[in-house]
Design an enzyme around this catalytic site. Structure first.
Site, PDB file in Angstrom:
ATOM      1  N   THR A  77      20.317 -30.121 -12.748  1.00 44.91           N
ATOM      2  CA  THR A  77      19.355 -29.029 -12.630  1.00 44.91           C
ATOM      3  C   THR A  77      17.906 -29.509 -12.711  1.00 44.91           C
ATOM      4  O   THR A  77      17.621 -30.506 -13.391  1.00 44.91           O
ATOM      5  CB  THR A  77      19.617 -28.025 -13.777  1.00 44.91           C
ATOM      6  OG1 THR A  77      18.546 -27.088 -13.847  1.00 44.91           O
ATOM      7  CG2 THR A  77      19.715 -28.707 -15.134  1.00 44.91           C
ATOM      8  N   ASP A  78      17.014 -28.737 -12.092  1.00 40.72           N
ATOM      9  CA  ASP A  78      15.573 -29.055 -12.204  1.00 40.72           C
ATOM     10  C   ASP A  78      15.041 -28.750 -13.603  1.00 40.72           C
ATOM     11  O   ASP A  78      13.919 -29.129 -13.933  1.00 40.72           O
ATOM     12  CB  ASP A  78      14.767 -28.307 -11.131  1.00 40.72           C
ATOM     13  CG  ASP A  78      14.764 -26.793 -11.301  1.00 40.72           C
ATOM     14  OD1 ASP A  78      15.511 -26.259 -12.150  1.00 40.72           O
ATOM     15  OD2 ASP A  78      14.000 -26.121 -10.565  1.00 40.72           O
ATOM     16  N   GLU A  79      15.850 -28.075 -14.440  1.00 39.60           N
ATOM     17  CA  GLU A  79      15.361 -27.766 -15.799  1.00 39.60           C
ATOM     18  C   GLU A  79      15.144 -29.024 -16.620  1.00 39.60           C
ATOM     19  O   GLU A  79      14.455 -28.984 -17.633  1.00 39.60           O
ATOM     20  CB  GLU A  79      16.367 -26.866 -16.530  1.00 39.60           C
ATOM     21  CG  GLU A  79      16.472 -25.509 -15.901  1.00 39.60           C
ATOM     22  CD  GLU A  79      16.805 -24.406 -16.910  1.00 39.60           C
ATOM     23  OE1 GLU A  79      17.244 -23.358 -16.456  1.00 39.60           O
ATOM     24  OE2 GLU A  79      16.610 -24.580 -18.120  1.00 39.60           O
ATOM     25  N   TYR A 113      20.515 -26.150 -23.525  1.00 41.25           N
ATOM     26  CA  TYR A 113      21.115 -26.304 -22.197  1.00 41.25           C
ATOM     27  C   TYR A 113      20.457 -27.450 -21.429  1.00 41.25           C
ATOM     28  O   TYR A 113      21.123 -28.380 -20.967  1.00 41.25           O
ATOM     29  CB  TYR A 113      21.016 -24.992 -21.395  1.00 41.25           C
ATOM     30  CG  TYR A 113      21.301 -25.200 -19.924  1.00 41.25           C
ATOM     31  CD1 TYR A 113      22.602 -25.448 -19.478  1.00 41.25           C
ATOM     32  CD2 TYR A 113      20.272 -25.195 -18.976  1.00 41.25           C
ATOM     33  CE1 TYR A 113      22.865 -25.682 -18.132  1.00 41.25           C
ATOM     34  CE2 TYR A 113      20.524 -25.426 -17.634  1.00 41.25           C
ATOM     35  CZ  TYR A 113      21.826 -25.667 -17.212  1.00 41.25           C
ATOM     36  OH  TYR A 113      22.087 -25.902 -15.875  1.00 41.25           O
ATOM     37  N   LYS A 149      21.936 -31.159 -20.258  1.00 38.34           N
ATOM     38  CA  LYS A 149      22.031 -31.596 -18.861  1.00 38.34           C
ATOM     39  C   LYS A 149      21.294 -32.929 -18.686  1.00 38.34           C
ATOM     40  O   LYS A 149      21.788 -33.833 -18.008  1.00 38.34           O
ATOM     41  CB  LYS A 149      21.454 -30.536 -17.906  1.00 38.34           C
ATOM     42  CG  LYS A 149      22.247 -29.234 -17.833  1.00 38.34           C
ATOM     43  CD  LYS A 149      23.676 -29.383 -17.348  1.00 38.34           C
ATOM     44  CE  LYS A 149      23.809 -29.656 -15.868  1.00 38.34           C
ATOM     45  NZ  LYS A 149      25.252 -29.584 -15.437  1.00 38.34           N
TER      46      LYS A 149
HETATM   47  P1  NAD Z   1      28.895 -20.957 -14.019  1.00 38.03           P
HETATM   48  O1  NAD Z   1      28.593 -20.686 -15.452  1.00 38.03           O
HETATM   49  O2  NAD Z   1      28.935 -19.834 -13.058  1.00 38.03           O
HETATM   50  O3  NAD Z   1      30.297 -21.715 -13.900  1.00 38.03           O
HETATM   51  C1  NAD Z   1      30.671 -22.750 -14.771  1.00 38.03           C
HETATM   52  C2  NAD Z   1      32.166 -23.006 -14.565  1.00 38.03           C
HETATM   53  O4  NAD Z   1      32.538 -24.094 -15.422  1.00 38.03           O
HETATM   54  C3  NAD Z   1      33.053 -21.813 -14.949  1.00 38.03           C
HETATM   55  O5  NAD Z   1      34.044 -21.612 -13.989  1.00 38.03           O
HETATM   56  C4  NAD Z   1      33.665 -22.231 -16.283  1.00 38.03           C
HETATM   57  O6  NAD Z   1      34.931 -21.659 -16.541  1.00 38.03           O
HETATM   58  C5  NAD Z   1      33.747 -23.740 -16.108  1.00 38.03           C
HETATM   59  N1  NAD Z   1      33.757 -24.453 -17.401  1.00 38.03           N
HETATM   60  C6  NAD Z   1      32.923 -24.289 -18.443  1.00 38.03           C
HETATM   61  N2  NAD Z   1      33.270 -25.091 -19.464  1.00 38.03           N
HETATM   62  C7  NAD Z   1      34.357 -25.800 -19.028  1.00 38.03           C
HETATM   63  C8  NAD Z   1      35.182 -26.782 -19.632  1.00 38.03           C
HETATM   64  N3  NAD Z   1      34.967 -27.215 -20.884  1.00 38.03           N
HETATM   65  N4  NAD Z   1      36.213 -27.298 -18.902  1.00 38.03           N
HETATM   66  C9  NAD Z   1      36.444 -26.869 -17.640  1.00 38.03           C
HETATM   67  N5  NAD Z   1      35.697 -25.908 -17.028  1.00 38.03           N
HETATM   68  C10 NAD Z   1      34.665 -25.385 -17.714  1.00 38.03           C
HETATM   69  O7  NAD Z   1      27.845 -22.069 -13.592  1.00 38.03           O
HETATM   70  P2  NAD Z   1      27.099 -22.269 -12.203  1.00 38.03           P
HETATM   71  O8  NAD Z   1      25.875 -21.429 -12.182  1.00 38.03           O
HETATM   72  O9  NAD Z   1      28.076 -22.180 -11.110  1.00 38.03           O
HETATM   73  O10 NAD Z   1      26.617 -23.783 -12.382  1.00 38.03           O
HETATM   74  C11 NAD Z   1      27.436 -24.865 -11.945  1.00 38.03           C
HETATM   75  C12 NAD Z   1      26.708 -26.176 -12.211  1.00 38.03           C
HETATM   76  O11 NAD Z   1      25.465 -26.190 -11.523  1.00 38.03           O
HETATM   77  C13 NAD Z   1      26.359 -26.417 -13.683  1.00 38.03           C
HETATM   78  O12 NAD Z   1      26.573 -27.773 -13.969  1.00 38.03           O
HETATM   79  C14 NAD Z   1      24.892 -26.054 -13.786  1.00 38.03           C
HETATM   80  O13 NAD Z   1      24.272 -26.798 -14.808  1.00 38.03           O
HETATM   81  C15 NAD Z   1      24.400 -26.463 -12.426  1.00 38.03           C
HETATM   82  N6  NAD Z   1      23.231 -25.740 -11.895  1.00 38.03           N
HETATM   83  C16 NAD Z   1      23.213 -24.377 -11.883  1.00 38.03           C
HETATM   84  C17 NAD Z   1      22.125 -23.712 -11.326  1.00 38.03           C
HETATM   85  C18 NAD Z   1      22.051 -22.192 -11.264  1.00 38.03           C
HETATM   86  O14 NAD Z   1      21.012 -21.671 -10.889  1.00 38.03           O
HETATM   87  N7  NAD Z   1      23.103 -21.464 -11.606  1.00 38.03           N
HETATM   88  C19 NAD Z   1      21.067 -24.447 -10.792  1.00 38.03           C
HETATM   89  C20 NAD Z   1      21.120 -25.846 -10.842  1.00 38.03           C
HETATM   90  C21 NAD Z   1      22.215 -26.470 -11.378  1.00 38.03           C
HETATM   91  O1  DAU Z   2      16.509 -24.028 -12.663  1.00 38.96           O
HETATM   92  C1  DAU Z   2      17.898 -24.177 -12.585  1.00 38.96           C
HETATM   93  C2  DAU Z   2      18.548 -23.390 -13.699  1.00 38.96           C
HETATM   94  O2  DAU Z   2      18.383 -22.030 -13.341  1.00 38.96           O
HETATM   95  C3  DAU Z   2      20.008 -23.715 -13.918  1.00 38.96           C
HETATM   96  O3  DAU Z   2      20.123 -25.033 -14.385  1.00 38.96           O
HETATM   97  C4  DAU Z   2      20.641 -22.775 -14.947  1.00 38.96           C
HETATM   98  O4  DAU Z   2      22.041 -23.009 -15.015  1.00 38.96           O
HETATM   99  C5  DAU Z   2      20.388 -21.349 -14.514  1.00 38.96           C
HETATM  100  O5  DAU Z   2      20.852 -20.482 -15.526  1.00 38.96           O
HETATM  101  C6  DAU Z   2      18.910 -21.113 -14.261  1.00 38.96           C
HETATM  102  O6  DAU Z   2      18.154 -21.157 -15.493  1.00 38.96           O
HETATM  103  P1  DAU Z   2      16.980 -20.097 -15.793  1.00 38.96           P
HETATM  104  O7  DAU Z   2      16.807 -20.016 -17.248  1.00 38.96           O
HETATM  105  O8  DAU Z   2      15.784 -20.368 -14.956  1.00 38.96           O
HETATM  106  O9  DAU Z   2      17.710 -18.793 -15.163  1.00 38.96           O
HETATM  107  P2  DAU Z   2      17.839 -17.288 -15.661  1.00 38.96           P
HETATM  108  O10 DAU Z   2      18.468 -16.533 -14.546  1.00 38.96           O
HETATM  109  O11 DAU Z   2      18.450 -17.194 -17.011  1.00 38.96           O
HETATM  110  O12 DAU Z   2      16.330 -16.849 -15.789  1.00 38.96           O
HETATM  111  C7  DAU Z   2      15.438 -16.929 -14.691  1.00 38.96           C
HETATM  112  C8  DAU Z   2      14.069 -16.481 -15.182  1.00 38.96           C
HETATM  113  O13 DAU Z   2      14.140 -15.078 -15.478  1.00 38.96           O
HETATM  114  C9  DAU Z   2      13.636 -17.149 -16.469  1.00 38.96           C
HETATM  115  O14 DAU Z   2      12.222 -17.338 -16.422  1.00 38.96           O
HETATM  116  C10 DAU Z   2      13.985 -16.139 -17.549  1.00 38.96           C
HETATM  117  C11 DAU Z   2      13.799 -14.799 -16.842  1.00 38.96           C
HETATM  118  N1  DAU Z   2      14.675 -13.706 -17.299  1.00 38.96           N
HETATM  119  C12 DAU Z   2      16.021 -13.936 -17.329  1.00 38.96           C
HETATM  120  C13 DAU Z   2      16.900 -12.938 -17.761  1.00 38.96           C
HETATM  121  C14 DAU Z   2      18.377 -13.204 -17.803  1.00 38.96           C
HETATM  122  C15 DAU Z   2      14.156 -12.469 -17.645  1.00 38.96           C
HETATM  123  O15 DAU Z   2      12.920 -12.264 -17.587  1.00 38.96           O
HETATM  124  N2  DAU Z   2      15.014 -11.474 -18.051  1.00 38.96           N
HETATM  125  C16 DAU Z   2      16.363 -11.683 -18.142  1.00 38.96           C
HETATM  126  O16 DAU Z   2      17.088 -10.736 -18.568  1.00 38.96           O
END
Ligand code: NAD
Ligand code: DAU
Length: 336
Positions: free
Chosen positions: A125-127, A150, A154
């Site tokens: 992730t970019d985080e 988190y 990562k």
């Molecule tokens: P998600 O939370 O929707 O899905 C995570 C999946 O991992 C689920 O199916 C869960 O059951 C499984 N999981 C969790 N713990 C586990 C364990 N111990 N063993 C086996 N399976 C397990 O997450 P997502 O949003 O699809 O993110 C997927 C990946 O991409 C993550 O590594 C996250 O850090 C990364 N990522 C997410 C975002 C985003 O915006 N959502 C952006 C950049 C990177």
């Molecule tokens: O940047 C990549 C990341 O993006 C991934 O690595 C993470 O898995 C994913 O959860 C996401 O992280 P963020 O913290 O940026 O996403 P989130 O959707 O939780 O929040 C996006 C922005 O919105 C953040 O600035 C917090 C704000 N927010 C979020 C929620 C859930 C609100 O203002 N209100 C809310 O209820």
């Protein structure tokens, strides 16, 4: 190509599986997922009958289960999505985050080393770059400055994965994507939470002043990028994957309000997230230069398609917003 896809029942992992099975490519995909609150077999229903796919329920932090599967499958590559992925949950309860994201990644890397898996793609992730001051953008060499359990987990797992390239010469690549959105996203993240609440006329909780900036990437664009890195990425390298669409949160919420026919009175400014990163910004020049990938989905089109999907899949939303979801919602948002 034989792949183990961890976390394939989650939001992005399931989109990756659906993408790879959309054509007639001769792939074999084994999804390894423990099915936490975020994992959902409904996300894989469109491919359930495909003979190229099988599902194994298991925990990536369980060495016996992971070793048995890797030994049995002898995959060409592991594509590692599984994680505890939500920042707010990592603040409320860091223990599962450290266990899955750090120890789980370590367990997979060890199994890949032991059984000689050809490629290991670690999805990150970019985080990990933390909050980026204007006008800068993080490239892959930007310092890692993390704020939440988190993002720290990562960053730690990224470094661990890269160390297996340096030390054991394993073909590890790391991808770092910006904020994803699209169908099947669990309604704890900003966009699906706001859509689900707006469709029902419920309050829209905006943290702080809502001027935090995120760069939005459509989930299928992310999955195409991962496929490109799997096929053409260089071992030992990190690749940023951005959506090239940076927006303040408030503007995203206002667009959802307009598209769902609600008004601004639903917005509720609530106490800010502790350690909240103000701005994410990254450059994806490297992946574009080396693989030819670029994001294709316009944010306006992607958001409209996503809202349509949630409108048409109210049963999916109802099922995932179980008692546990309501408990989490109360814990995170009550008295905020
Ligand atoms: P998600 O939370 O929707 O899905 C995570 C999946 O991992 C689920 O199916 C869960 O059951 C499984 N999981 C969790 N713990 C586990 C364990 N111990 N063993 C086996 N399976 C397990 O997450 P997502 O949003 O699809 O993110 C997927 C990946 O991409 C993550 O590594 C996250 O850090 C990364 N990522 C997410 C975002 C985003 O915006 N959502 C952006 C950049 C990177
Ligand atoms: O940047 C990549 C990341 O993006 C991934 O690595 C993470 O898995 C994913 O959860 C996401 O992280 P963020 O913290 O940026 O996403 P989130 O959707 O939780 O929040 C996006 C922005 O919105 C953040 O600035 C917090 C704000 N927010 C979020 C929620 C859930 C609100 O203002 N209100 C809310 O209820």
């Amino acid at each position: 190509m034989k792949l183990i896809v961890t976390g394939g029942a989650g939001f992005i992992g399931s989109a990756f599986v659906r993408l790879l099975l959309a054509g007639s490519e001769p792939v074999r995909l084994t999804v390894l997922d423990t099915l936490t609150y975020a994992g959902n077999l409904d996300n894989l229903a469109p491919v359930a009958a495909d003979a190229r796919y099988r599902f194994v329920q298991g925990d990536i932090a369980d060495p016996a289960a992971v070793n048995a599967l890797v030994e049995q499958e002898q995959p060409d590559a592991i594509v590692h999505f599984a994680a505890e992925s939500h920042v707010d949950r990592s603040i409320l309860s860091p223990e599962p985050v450290v266990r899955t994201n750090l120890f789980g990644t370590f367990t997979l890397l060890e199994a890949a080393r032991k059984y000689g898996v050809g490629r290991f793609l670690h999805v990150s992730t970019d985080e990990v770059y933390g909050s980026i001051p204007e006008p800068h953008e993080a490239d892959e060499n930007y310092p890692l400055v993390t704020s939440s359990p988190y993002s720290a987990s990562k960053a730690g797992s990224d470094l661990l994965a890269l160390s297996y390239h340096t030390t054991y010469k394993m073909a590890v690549t790391v991808t770092r994507a910006s904020n994803n959105y699209g169908p099947y996203q669990f309604p704890e993240k900003l966009i699906p939470l706001m859509i689900a609440n707006a469709l029902e006329g419920k309050p829209l909780p905006v943290y702080g002043d809502g001027q935090q900036v995120r760069d939005w990437l459509y989930v299928d664009d992310h999955c195409r990028a991962i496929r490109a890195v799997l096929e053409r990425g260089r071992p030992g390298q990190v690749y940023n994957i951005g959506g090239s669409r940076a927006l303040p949160n408030l503007e995203v919420v206002e667009r959802i309000i307009a598209a769902t026919g609600r008004d601004r009175s639903l917005i509720q400014y609530v106490k800010d997230r502790p350690g909240h990163d103000r701005r994410y910004a990254l450059t994806s020049d490297k992946i574009t230069r080396e693989t030819g990938w670029a994001p294709e989905m316009e944010f306006e089109t992607g958001l409209a398609a996503t809202i349509d999907w949630y409108r048409q899949n109210t049963a999916w939303i109802e099922r995932v917003r179980s008692g546990a979801y309501r408990e989490y919602y109360a814990q995170n948002y009550a008295n905020r």
